[in-house]
Scaffold this active site. Structure first.
Site, mmCIF file in Angstrom:
data_model
loop_
_atom_site.group_PDB
_atom_site.id
_atom_site.type_symbol
_atom_site.label_atom_id
_atom_site.label_comp_id
_atom_site.label_asym_id
_atom_site.label_seq_id
_atom_site.Cartn_x
_atom_site.Cartn_y
_atom_site.Cartn_z
ATOM 1 N N ASP A 19 5.870 20.269 5.252
ATOM 2 C CA ASP A 19 7.180 19.676 5.016
ATOM 3 C C ASP A 19 7.124 18.179 5.303
ATOM 4 O O ASP A 19 6.756 17.758 6.401
ATOM 5 C CB ASP A 19 8.227 20.337 5.921
ATOM 6 C CG ASP A 19 9.653 20.130 5.443
ATOM 7 O OD1 ASP A 19 9.983 18.982 5.056
ATOM 8 O OD2 ASP A 19 10.435 21.085 5.451
ATOM 9 N N CYS A 59 14.387 18.908 0.875
ATOM 10 C CA CYS A 59 13.645 20.159 1.076
ATOM 11 C C CYS A 59 14.116 21.301 0.186
ATOM 12 O O CYS A 59 13.314 21.913 -0.533
ATOM 13 C CB CYS A 59 13.744 20.594 2.534
ATOM 14 S SG CYS A 59 13.325 19.314 3.732
#
Length: 448
Positions: A19, A59
Site C-alpha cells: 500500500d 486505495c
C-alpha cells in the site's frame, strides 16, 4: 465445470499487494537508499513491467480497478467509501469459476453496497470490507481488531479499536518524530500479517492454494518499529524534487492543509515543514519499506522450506504511490507519476524473466492472470499507438474539505480529474475550472 485447455491447476498463487509503494523504490531515485534484497531477487527472475500504472487513486478505487479490470468511471468507486456498482464481476469471482478459492489475508478497501444492507447495519460504517468473492482468512482492516487483540495479549497498552484515542497506537516513543513504534518489529502489523498468513497456508499446503496478501505498509502513519525506525539515515535520503512552476492545483495543495496526521504532530500544512523533518519522514517511510521486504522474505523462505517455491506463481504490486514531499505535495491524490507509477513483478513457471518498457495499466492484471491460469501466456499488451493510459480520481471529500474545495475551485459535482499519459507526455484534465496541467512522464516535472 470441465477444465479448458491446459489449466495450471497444480500451481499456487501468491498475490502480494503493498500500500502506497512507489515504483522508484525498486528501480529509480529511492532504490539505492533502502535495502530490498528479497524483492530485488524476485525482480531478477520475473516479468517486470517497468512503466506500470494504477488507473485510480486512492486505495479503494485503485484496488477496485485492480480486481475488476475496470476504470472508476466504469465500476463506480471513484473515491474511498463509495461502493462498487451492483452486478460487477471481479477477480475473486473468476478464480472461483476456474476452481480456485481466493483466500484474503488483509483487505480490499471495499465499501459494502448500502442497497443490500439494513439502514442501521454497522457494516455500512466501514469502507474496508472484503470484496465479494474473497474469503477473509486474516482480518487486517483499518480497524485492526485482530491485530489489536494480539498486541494486548502480548502485554502492550493499546487503545480499543475505533476508540477516541485510537491514534496513540501509532505514536512514536516519547512522542518524538522518528522514534520507534510502541510495538516490537516481531509484533508489528506487517509481521503479524506475515506470521498469520504462513500459519493459515501451512495447513492448506497439501492442495494448491490461492492467497492474496495485502500489506498496509508503507502507508501512513509513518512510524516504524525498532530497528527499522532508524535503519535509513536521514542524510542518505534524496531530497524531494522541487519546482517553481505555478498552477492553481499546486498552489492549493501547498497552501491549504491536507493529509494531517500522516506522521506524528503533522497538522497538514506542508509549507511549514523544514528540510530536517521532511528527511526524517522520508527515512521512516523507507524503513517501513525495508521491514516489508524482510517479511516478504519470510514468505519466500517458507515456500522454500515446504518445497513449493517452484510451483508458486508470485505477483508483487502496489495499489498506488506517494508524493513524499515531491513538489511540496504529500499523499496520493495527485496527477503526478509518483502517485500512479507502481511496481509489477510476476514470477512463475513458463513466465520468462524480462523487462517490458511500454506503458501498462492495472486494468490489464486481471485478464492477464486469468489467461495464464487457464493455460495461456502471461501477456500484457500495453497501449496501442492510438490511445493513452488513464488515471481517474476525485479531488473532493464528503466530510473533510480538500484544498481545492477550501479555495472554492471545485464542488462535489465537478471534482473529477483525469490524467492521460503515454511514454512521451502526461496531462491532467480537471472537470472544474482549472487549466490542464502538463508534466513529464518520468519524474513528473510540470511543463510550461
Amino acid at each position: 465445470m470441465e477444465k479448458t485447455r491446459n489449466e495450471r491447476t497444480d500451481l499456487n498463487l501468491l498475490f502480494i499487494v503493498a500500500d502506497q509503494f512507489r515504483a522508484d523504490l525498486l528501480s529509480g531515485r529511492l532504490a539505492t537508499s533502502v535495502p530490498t534484497p528479497n524483492l530485488d531477487l524476485l525482480a531478477s527472475d520475473s516479468l517486470r513491467l517497468a512503466n506500470h500504472h494504477t488507473v485510480a487513486v486512492p486505495c479503494g478505487p485503485a484496488r477496485a480497478s485492480l480486481f475488476t479490470g475496470l476504470y472508476p468511471s466504469e465500476h463506480g468507486a471513484i473515491r474511498n467509501g463509495v461502493p462498487l456498482k451492483n452486478g460487477l464481476s471481479n477477480l475473486a469471482h473468476q478464480l472461483r469459476r476456474i476452481g480456485r478459492e481466493p483466500l484474503l489475508f488483509g483487505y480490499t478497501d471495499t465499501q459494502p453496497d448500502p442497497t443490500c444492507q439494513f439502514s442501521r447495519d454497522p457494516a455500512r460504517l466501514s469502507s474496508t470490507a472484503p470484496m465479494d468473492g474473497f474469503n477473509e482468512v486474516v482480518e487486517m482492516r483499518e480497524e485492526a481488531w485482530r491485530w489489536l487483540g494480539f498486541l494486548r495479549a502480548q502485554g502492550y497498552d493499546v487503545p480499543d479499536a475505533q476508540s477516541a484515542d485510537f491514534k496513540r497506537l501509532y505514536a512514536p516513543a516519547e512522542s518524538t518524530l522518528g522514534g520507534p513504534a510502541l510495538y516490537d518489529d516481531s509484533h508489528s502489523d506487517t509481521a503479524f500479517l506475515t506470521d498469520e498468513t504462513i500459519r493459515a497456508l501451512d495447513v492448506r499446503k497439501s492442495q494448491p492454494w490461492t492467497a492474496f496478501v495485502t500489506y498496509i505498509r508503507p502507508h501512513p502513519p509513518y512510524v516504524a518499529p525498532d530497528p527499522y525506525h532508524s535503519m535509513i539515515p536521514s542524510d542518505d535520503v534524496p531530497a524531494p524534487l522541487q519546482t517553481e512552476f505555478d498552477h492553481p492545483f499546486l498552489s492549493a495543495q501547498r497552501n491549504y492543509p491536507s493529509n494531517a496526521g500522516i506522521f506524528w504532530g503533522y497538522d497538514g500544512h506542508a509549507q511549514n515543514l523544514d528540510d530536517q523533518t521532511i528527511a526524517k519522514v522520508r527515512a521512516t517511510y523507507l524503513g517501513l519499506v525495508a521491514e516489508l521486504d524482510d517479511n516478504i522474505g519470510k514468505l519466500f523462505d517458507w515456500l522454500d522450506t515446504i518445497g513449493q517455491r517452484d510451483r508458486t506463481v508470485v505477483i508483487f504490486t502496489s495499489d498506488h504511490g506517494d508524493m513524499l514531499g515531491d513538489f511540496g505535495l504529500w499523499g496520493k491524490l495527485s496527477p503526478f507519476p509518483q502517485a500512479s507509477h507502481v511496481p509489477f513483478l510476476c514470477h512463475g513457471p513458463d513466465i520468462t524473466a524480462s523487462e517490458q518498457q511500454g506503458v501498462t495499466q492495472s486494468t490489464e492484471v486481471m485478464p492477464a492472470l486469468l489467461e495464464y491460469l487457464e493455460g495461456g501466456r502471461m501477456c500484457f499488451s500495453g497501449l496501442s499507438q492510438d490511445r493513452k493510459a488513464k488515471v481517474e480520481f476525485s479531488l473532493s471529500h464528503p466530510t473533510k474539505p480538500t484544498p481545492l474545495q477550501m479555495v472554492g475551485i471545485l464542488t462535489e459535482e465537478n471534482a473529477e480529474c483525469t490524467v492521460y499519459h503515454d511514454a512521451q507526455e502526461r496531462t491532467a484534465v480537471f472537470a472544474c475550472d482549472l487549466p490542464d496541467l502538463r508534466m513529464g512522464t518520468r519524474d513528473g516535472f510540470p511543463i510550461e
